[in-house]
Design an enzyme around this catalytic site. Structure first.
Site, PDB file in Angstrom:
ATOM      1  N   GLU A   1       0.831  -1.204   0.000  1.00 50.76           N
ATOM      2  CA  GLU A   1       0.000   0.000   0.000  1.00 50.76           C
ATOM      3  C   GLU A   1       0.865   1.253   0.000  1.00 50.76           C
ATOM      4  O   GLU A   1       1.819   1.366   0.776  1.00 50.76           O
ATOM      5  CB  GLU A   1      -0.903   0.007   1.235  1.00 50.76           C
ATOM      6  CG  GLU A   1      -1.772   1.249   1.349  1.00 50.76           C
ATOM      7  CD  GLU A   1      -2.539   1.323   2.662  1.00 50.76           C
ATOM      8  OE1 GLU A   1      -3.488   2.107   2.741  1.00 50.76           O
ATOM      9  OE2 GLU A   1      -2.179   0.579   3.607  1.00 50.76           O
TER      10      GLU A   1
ATOM     11  N   LYS B   1      -9.850   1.935  -3.201  1.00 54.38           N
ATOM     12  CA  LYS B   1     -10.306   1.448  -1.895  1.00 54.38           C
ATOM     13  C   LYS B   1     -11.702   1.976  -1.563  1.00 54.38           C
ATOM     14  O   LYS B   1     -11.980   3.165  -1.710  1.00 54.38           O
ATOM     15  CB  LYS B   1      -9.298   1.880  -0.818  1.00 54.38           C
ATOM     16  CG  LYS B   1      -9.576   1.321   0.564  1.00 54.38           C
ATOM     17  CD  LYS B   1      -8.503   1.757   1.554  1.00 54.38           C
ATOM     18  CE  LYS B   1      -8.745   1.184   2.938  1.00 54.38           C
ATOM     19  NZ  LYS B   1      -7.735   1.641   3.923  1.00 54.38           N
TER      20      LYS B   1
ATOM     21  N   CYS C   1      -5.558  -2.630   3.058  1.00 52.54           N
ATOM     22  CA  CYS C   1      -5.460  -2.401   4.498  1.00 52.54           C
ATOM     23  C   CYS C   1      -6.736  -2.767   5.245  1.00 52.54           C
ATOM     24  O   CYS C   1      -7.083  -3.925   5.395  1.00 52.54           O
ATOM     25  CB  CYS C   1      -5.058  -0.944   4.740  1.00 52.54           C
ATOM     26  SG  CYS C   1      -4.652  -0.573   6.467  1.00 52.54           S
TER      27      CYS C   1
END
Length: 496
Positions: free
Chosen positions: A252, A317, A369
């Site tokens: 990430e 995301k 994440c």
């Protein structure tokens, strides 16, 4: 006072069942003691207080690591960071205060206690974008109960842990009823034994080599403008000698610049890997300009971005971290304290309709994440996926328990979906996990290295993927009702 203190101690025991301690039998001790304290309460109000104390112990210890990002990287003074963390823990503790209160009002049965616990855990995971952390079922990932996960996910594991714990306490007083809970617990134990023989997914194609690059760039340096070129050099050097025919993954925000600003560098790296018959996936911030303005995304891209096959090559995301990736009510609170102005805290969530990524002929379900903590999101995106991929940067939480808890929860997603999981991080835990949730290969935390491993593509549908959480929420409602009706029949004078 004694029982209140015991409720607090019981809550403090709860996180010891999770990583990095992994004392999973303590989960049953913690929940059982909490249920006993609720049983001894003289009123619903007292049960509420004891439940809140239980939750306070759980979260004050279990998420104490939150202050690290506030103080070390958010420039918040320690005298502010610790109280802020305490307030957060006190708020989360209300869910367990309500659990104790509601189940006391409904007759104090083990069934009602377990059902309400599950319902409020689910609510905690969706309210205000949710905080789906420290569900009881995660502690059982390495226990004999783990094989329940493909059937009902972390939800069935949580329900089993709470119901069995409460029923063990009920065994100390048969005259107060609770036989339905004992029958339900016995059924769960039988299902657990039977689940060890079940398989829901199967291999699809040959194994694929993978290289997960762990740059280990210190968080206090990572976002400095002067580190951008050095960061590119670090990842370029780590990638140079990776063998041919390998899927290469950078974590990430491996590059702390928008793709649009570093596209030449990224595409060149992708071309070098492609010339060795490999694939390349990287985390990178993304900027989109449209008629409505400029939006920013936390993204993951499969490079080259436009290979001409028309397939999806970038994923934005969806589940953003409050204050870390977006600031609620930002027009009111931005600038009040430095923590509200963390780097890259102005992202926009991606659409839920985004397809999976593709690389080397495989469909890859991507999660960035925090997203890996949402069981239904992962299950929904896994149906056509050959493998799961999550990238993360847990350097925000230093050497605390936070990254290890995160890793433990990520492993549950592999078990729930019957698929291998690739986990690439900046500083650990970088790992390859098989369909049973077991770690196949991993790098040590806080080392700069490349994890060379392989994964087995799999296809098929687990029961949890097919149904999601809803059957278990319905079951929770039914057992709450059954527990309430059972207590009414056996103890008609209990105040409601």
């Amino acid at each position: 006072m004694r029982d209140r203190l015991l409720a607090l101690i019981a809550g403090l025991l709860f996180p010891l069942a999770f990583a990095p301690y992994d004392l999973w039998p303590l989960l049953f001790v913690s929940i059982g003691l909490g249920y006993w304290c609720q049983q001894q309460a003289s009123s619903a109000r007292e049960a509420l207080l004891r439940g809140w104390l239980y939750g306070l112990g759980m979260f004050a210890f279990g998420i104490s690591w939150v202050h690290v990002s506030m103080h070390d990287y958010g420039f918040m003074p320690l005298w502010m960071a610790i109280p802020f963390t305490g307030l957060f823990a006190a708020f989360l503790a209300l869910f367990y205060g309500l659990t104790f209160y509601a189940s006391w009002r409904l007759g104090r049965s083990a069934l009602a206690f377990a059902g309400i616990w599950l319902l409020l855990d689910w609510l905690r995971g969706v309210l205000l974008t949710g905080f789906p952390w420290l569900y009881a079922g995660y502690a059982l990932i390495d226990s004999p109960f783990a094989t329940l996960a493909p059937i009902g996910g972390v939800w069935l594991l949580t329900l089993s842990a709470v119901l069995i714990s409460a029923c063990l306490i009920r065994l100390t007083n048969w005259r107060r009823g609770g036989y339905a809970g004992l029958v339900a617990s016995s059924a769960l134990l039988i299902l657990t034994a039977a689940s060890h023989t079940l398989t829901f997914t199967q291999p699809s194609g040959s194994a694929q080599k993978v290289a997960l690059v762990q740059g280990n760039i210190p968080q206090d340096l990572k976002w400095q403008l002067s580190m951008r070129e050095r960061t590119q050099q670090i990842y370029q050097d780590l990638t140079r000698d990776i063998p041919a025919d390998t899927l290469v993954v950078w974590p990430e925000s491996a590059l702390t610049n928008f793709y649009q600003n570093v596209s030449e560098f990224v595409e060149q790296e992708g071309q070098k890997i492609a010339e060795r018959n490999g694939g390349f996936i990287t985390g990178v911030p993304w900027r989109t300009v449209s008629n409505s303005g400029v939006t920013y995304h936390n993204s993951i891209a499969s490079i080259p971005l436009d290979p001409g096959d028309g397939r999806q090559r970038v994923y934005h995301k969806q589940k953003l971290v409050p204050f870390g990736e977006y600031v609620p009510m930002q027009s009111l609170i931005r600038g009040l304290i430095p923590f509200f102005d963390l780097p890259m805290s102005g992202f926009t969530p991606g659409k839920s309709s985004q397809p999976n990524l593709t690389a080397l002929g495989h469909s890859i379900a991507p999660f960035i994440c925090y997203e890996i903590l949402y069981p239904e999101l992962v299950a929904d995106r896994s149906h056509d996926a050959d493998v799961l991929l999550t990238i993360s940067n847990d350097a925000w939480f230093g050497t605390s328990a936070g990254p290890l808890q995160h890793f433990q929860m990520a492993r549950m997603r592999a078990l729930e979906t019957g698929r291998w999981l690739l986990r690439g991080t900046n500083n650990g835990v970088t790992a390859v996990i098989n369909e049973h949730g077991k770690v196949v290969d991993a790098l040590p935390q806080f080392e700069r290295d490349v994890l060379l491993s392989q994964y087995q593509p799999r296809q098929g549908t687990t029961p949890f993927m097919a149904t999601g959480v809803w059957p278990w929420l319905l079951l929770a409602c039914l057992i709450v009702w059954a527990g309430w009706r059972g207590r009414i029949r056996t103890s008609p004078n209990i105040p409601l």
